[in-house]
Scaffold this motif. Structure first.
Motif, PDB file in Angstrom:
ATOM      1  N   THR A  54       0.830  -1.202   0.000  1.00 31.66           N
ATOM      2  CA  THR A  54       0.000   0.000   0.000  1.00 31.66           C
ATOM      3  C   THR A  54       0.863   1.250   0.000  1.00 31.66           C
ATOM      4  OG1 THR A  54      -1.706  -1.205   1.223  1.00 31.66           O
ATOM      5  CG2 THR A  54      -1.870   1.191   1.185  1.00 31.66           C
ATOM      6  N   GLU A 112       3.907   1.511  -1.189  1.00 30.41           N
ATOM      7  CA  GLU A 112       4.515   1.637  -2.513  1.00 30.41           C
ATOM      8  C   GLU A 112       3.525   2.208  -3.524  1.00 30.41           C
ATOM      9  OE1 GLU A 112       6.087  -2.163  -3.553  1.00 30.41           O
ATOM     10  OE2 GLU A 112       7.491  -2.205  -1.870  1.00 30.41           O
ATOM     11  N   MET A 113       2.274   1.792  -3.440  1.00 31.24           N
ATOM     12  CA  MET A 113       1.260   2.336  -4.344  1.00 31.24           C
ATOM     13  C   MET A 113       1.055   3.828  -4.092  1.00 31.24           C
ATOM     14  SD  MET A 113      -0.794   1.976  -6.826  1.00 31.24           S
ATOM     15  CE  MET A 113      -0.908   0.198  -7.052  1.00 31.24           C
ATOM     16  N   ALA A 133       3.882   5.604  -5.693  1.00 32.89           N
ATOM     17  CA  ALA A 133       3.731   5.556  -7.151  1.00 32.89           C
ATOM     18  C   ALA A 133       2.722   6.592  -7.633  1.00 32.89           C
ATOM     19  CB  ALA A 133       3.310   4.150  -7.584  1.00 32.89           C
TER      20      ALA A 133
END
Length: 231
Positions: A145, A147-148, A151
């Motif tokens: 989560t 990392e998202m 991103a």
């Protein structure tokens, strides 16, 4: 011979459930000599079952699995996922006199599920006294989560989606790198994150990872927490 590939999310949930049982076992060692009885309330695939069994200290945990029901003397029930109401005989929980904890290997517990458990277990749910049943969720989704979130932050700051759309239309004009894309109408400036300030709402398992990455990108980080910690 074909081998089954384990879905990363399922693997993470299984390992997280195993870690929760192991942690609970550690606390129980001070109070009981016998093994803790834990049941995973779903038909665990062989590959994931191997991961689960190697993650649990079998000398202190007696582990059973299966969707058809659980032993009457079980102490910890691990539910399959957030949609457990269609796969678990929750009405049978009331008859489990030894039950002390329920683990839902998911980031949150839906209000309707909480209401259902309260209706079945009554005052036992959340009680710290004799016969009480603790309810736990698991934030095994923290890394993916976070990392998202990073991103999406970079995609928004660098205008990746509009840039991709224009490139697919064979528009190769420069835009926003590193300044305000004056050759494109309308301009599509990128945002330099270095030196900016990030506000992280909730410095928990996800927020702390996001804050660390933002700091590494040269941002000043402000954050909020639900509870204060002294020191």
């Amino acid at each position: 011979m074909k081998t089954a590939r384990m879905a990363p999310a399922g693997l993470a949930a299984t390992v997280a459930a195993a870690a929760a049982v192991a942690a609970y076992t550690w606390r129980r060692r001070q109070h009981a000599r016998r093994r803790l009885r834990a049941h995973c309330w779903w038909d665990v695939p062989p590959g994931l079952l191997a991961v689960l069994e190697t993650s649990v200290d079998v000398s202190t945990v007696e582990l059973t699995v299966g969707a058809s029901g659980c032993p009457s003397d079980v102490e910890v029930c691990v539910f399959p996922n957030a949609a457990w109401e269609a796969r678990v005989d929750v009405d049978g929980l009331a008859s489990l006199a030894s039950l002390v904890a329920i683990v839902v290997p998911y980031a949150g517990i839906m209000p309707k599920h909480l209401d259902r458990l309260r209706a079945i277990l009554g005052g036992r749910l959340g009680s710290t006294g004799e016969g009480g049943v603790a309810l736990h969720n698991l934030h095994h989704n923290g890394p993916i989560t976070a990392e998202m979130a990073i991103a999406l932050l970079l995609a928004a700051a660098k205008r990746l989606i509009p840039a991709d759309r224009r490139i697919r239309q064979h528009d190769w004009r420069p835009r926003g790198l590193p300044f305000a894309g004056a050759q494109v109408d309308p301009p599509e400036p990128m945002v330099m994150l270095d030196g900016r300030t990030a506000l992280v709402l909730g410095l928990g398992g996800v927020g702390s990872r996001v804050a660390a990455v933002c700091a590494a990108l040269g941002m000043a980080v402000l954050a909020t927490k639900r509870s204060a910690r002294l020191g």
